[in-house]
Scaffold this active site. Structure first.
Site, short mmCIF file in Angstrom:
data_model
loop_
_atom_site.label_atom_id
_atom_site.label_comp_id
_atom_site.label_asym_id
_atom_site.label_seq_id
_atom_site.Cartn_x
_atom_site.Cartn_y
_atom_site.Cartn_z
N HIS A 1 0.88 -1.18 0.00
CA HIS A 1 0.00 0.00 0.00
C HIS A 1 0.92 1.23 0.00
CE1 HIS A 1 -2.77 2.98 1.78
NE2 HIS A 1 -3.77 2.16 1.48
N ASP B 1 3.39 -4.58 8.02
CA ASP B 1 2.16 -3.82 7.85
C ASP B 1 1.00 -4.79 8.08
OD1 ASP B 1 -0.07 -2.50 7.03
OD2 ASP B 1 0.73 -1.82 5.11
N GLN C 1 -4.17 -5.07 7.03
CA GLN C 1 -5.18 -5.98 6.48
C GLN C 1 -5.09 -7.38 7.07
OE1 GLN C 1 -7.63 -5.05 4.57
NE2 GLN C 1 -6.93 -3.05 3.88
N LYS D 1 -10.18 -0.20 10.62
CA LYS D 1 -10.35 -1.38 9.76
C LYS D 1 -10.72 -2.62 10.56
CE LYS D 1 -6.96 0.19 6.31
NZ LYS D 1 -7.82 0.63 5.22
N CYS E 1 -4.73 2.55 -3.62
CA CYS E 1 -3.48 3.02 -2.99
C CYS E 1 -2.37 1.99 -3.14
CB CYS E 1 -3.68 3.38 -1.53
SG CYS E 1 -4.84 4.71 -1.26
#
Ligand code: PLP
Length: 436
Positions: free
Chosen positions: A149, A226, A229, A252, A392
């Site tokens: 991202h 990261d 997600q 999220k 993104c």
């Protein structure tokens, strides 16, 4: 009631582990209609998730009962606000297997990544030699991947511009996986940090972090994962992960906007200089200069996002009550069903892994002859919320030679019926544009 669905010819699908109807009743927004009374089918949780009532209540209660600036006042409200804010830190830490002192509150994953990137460049000019250990400079390398991202790409490009370091990256295979064939050369003795996503927001790919982290350890590089997600969708435990940093965003994972987390190994956090400076992150302040508090306070300048942290703790408790193993299994079944349903529609191409092996529930696709934005618009006319664009992750759409994709993402309230609605909506778009 658990949802089942039938597949023509192949019998019933496995019942979903989560009770979708009961969960939907916890989300006030899911009872509203859109576009002339259509039932809302929310398939955009990857961009931001909806919030259960318990999260909304936790925020409301903060403002109604103990709104005050934590870590500042001596009065009753300040004391209560501090207690709830620090309890939220403990709850969120426990969710990922981390002690409180390793949890830094930020606005979102983007800020968490920028915090680390700026700390590494600030280290080069830090007056206190104790803060220079991780300084990045000329000759050093930062490694990312082509599936990041922008939040986990642009801050590292900028770090390299500020310091003279070089950015390198791992490429992608045609089937949407990381190409690790040159891992040993891309991650080498010059590598200072590897920043890598656990789950791609556009391809759904779940990356083999064990192999990458093992290589980073061999060359003494730091690793930032990261988790924007992954943490919302699967169990993640930092003691098993073996990285140095993990970032994720509250919004999220059923929590409020404006709250994110940076987890850092304490020994590493302790040697980093601050990113932002100001109130409550200091030890001693004189006109001639200042010294800084220990982590996590060193990285939380200013009055923090208190209601949001408390709201995120409520979201974590909601997820824990469901069980992250079941959340993961639920989404796996939905992903398998969605891949099957989309494969039945001529002209639809899924970008990314075509099966559920090491794959999460972000499904990006193109529909032959129809621009992804137009697909999104027809779906919206049917009450179905999806995301369209480059998500993104511009280098990814470029890599796969498409201008953009339409993306459906799932969460705990998603059922087989939502995926049926998506498939029907795609067919309606094809009919509308006359491509079938
Ligand atoms: N990383 C990934 C993989 C994402 O999907 C996102 C947002 O979609 C981010 C980072 C940035 O998250 P935020 O906008 O909450 O900072």
């Amino acid at each position: 009631m658990t949802q089942t669905a039938s597949r023509p010819g192949t019998g019933a699908l496995k019942p979903l582990p989560l009770d979708v109807e009961a969960i939907r009743a916890d989300f006030p927004i899911l009872s509203r209609t859109v576009r002339d009374g259509k039932k809302l089918v929310y398939l955009d949780s990857g961009a931001t998730s909806q919030k259960p009532r318990s999260v909304l209540d936790a925020e409301r209660e903060f403002y109604e009962r103990y709104n005050a600036a934590p870590h500042r006042g001596a009065h009753a409200l300040a004391e209560e606000a501090t207690g709830h804010y620090e309890a939220a830190r403990a709850t969120i830490g426990a969710f990922i297997g981390a002690p409180e002192r390793e949890i830094v509150f930020t606005r979102n994953s983007t800020e968490s990544i920028n915090l680390v990137a700026y700390a590494l460049s600030n280290a080069a000019t830090a007056k206190d030699p104790a803060f220079r250990e991780y300084a990045v400079g000329q000759g050093d390398e930062i490694v990312v991947s082509e599936m990041e991202h922008h939040a986990n790409l642009v801050p590292w490009q900028q770090l390299c511009e500020r310091t003279g370091a070089t950015l390198r990256w791992l490429g992608l295979t045609d089937d949407g996986r990381l190409d690790l064939s040159d891992l040993a050369t891309v991650v080498n003795e010059r590598t200072k940090l590897v920043a890598i996503t656990q789950q791609s927001n556009i391809l759904g790919t779940i990356n083999p972090l064990g192999e990458i982290i093992a290589r980073a350890r061999e060359v003494g590089a730091l690793v930032l994962v990261d988790g924007a997600q992954s943490v919302p969708h699967q169990p993640v435990d930092v003691t098993e992960l073996g990285a140095d940093f993990l970032v994720f965003s509250g919004h999220k994972m059923l929590g409020p906007t404006g709250i994110g987390v940076l987890w850092g190994r304490y020994e590493v956090l302790d040697k980093l200089p601050p990113f932002m400076t100001g109130g409550s992150m200091i030890e001693v302040v004189r006109m001639e200069g200042s010294t800084f508090a220990a982590p996590p306070q060193r990285f939380e300048a200013g009055v923090p996002m208190t209601a949001q942290a408390i709201g995120l703790a409520a979201a974590v408790e909601y997820l824990q009550a469901l069980g992250m193993d079941r959340v993961e299994e639920h989404e796996k079944l939905l992903t398998g069903y969605a891949l099957e349903k989309l494969a039945e529609i001529p002209g639809v191409t899924v970008i990314g892994p075509q099966d559920t092996v090491a794959r999460g529930g972000a499904i990006s696709f193109t529909v032959e002859g129809i621009h992804p934005h137009d697909v999104g618009q027809v779906l919206d006319d049917h009450g179905i919320a999806v995301r369209v664009g480059h998500h993104c992750a511009w280098p990814v759409v470029r890599r796969y030679g498409v201008p953009a994709t339409t993306r459906a993402t799932f969460y705990v309230h998603t059922g087989y019926d939502d995926i049926d609605a998506l498939a029907d909506g795609i067919r309606a778009a094809q009919k509308f544009f006359g491509t079938v």
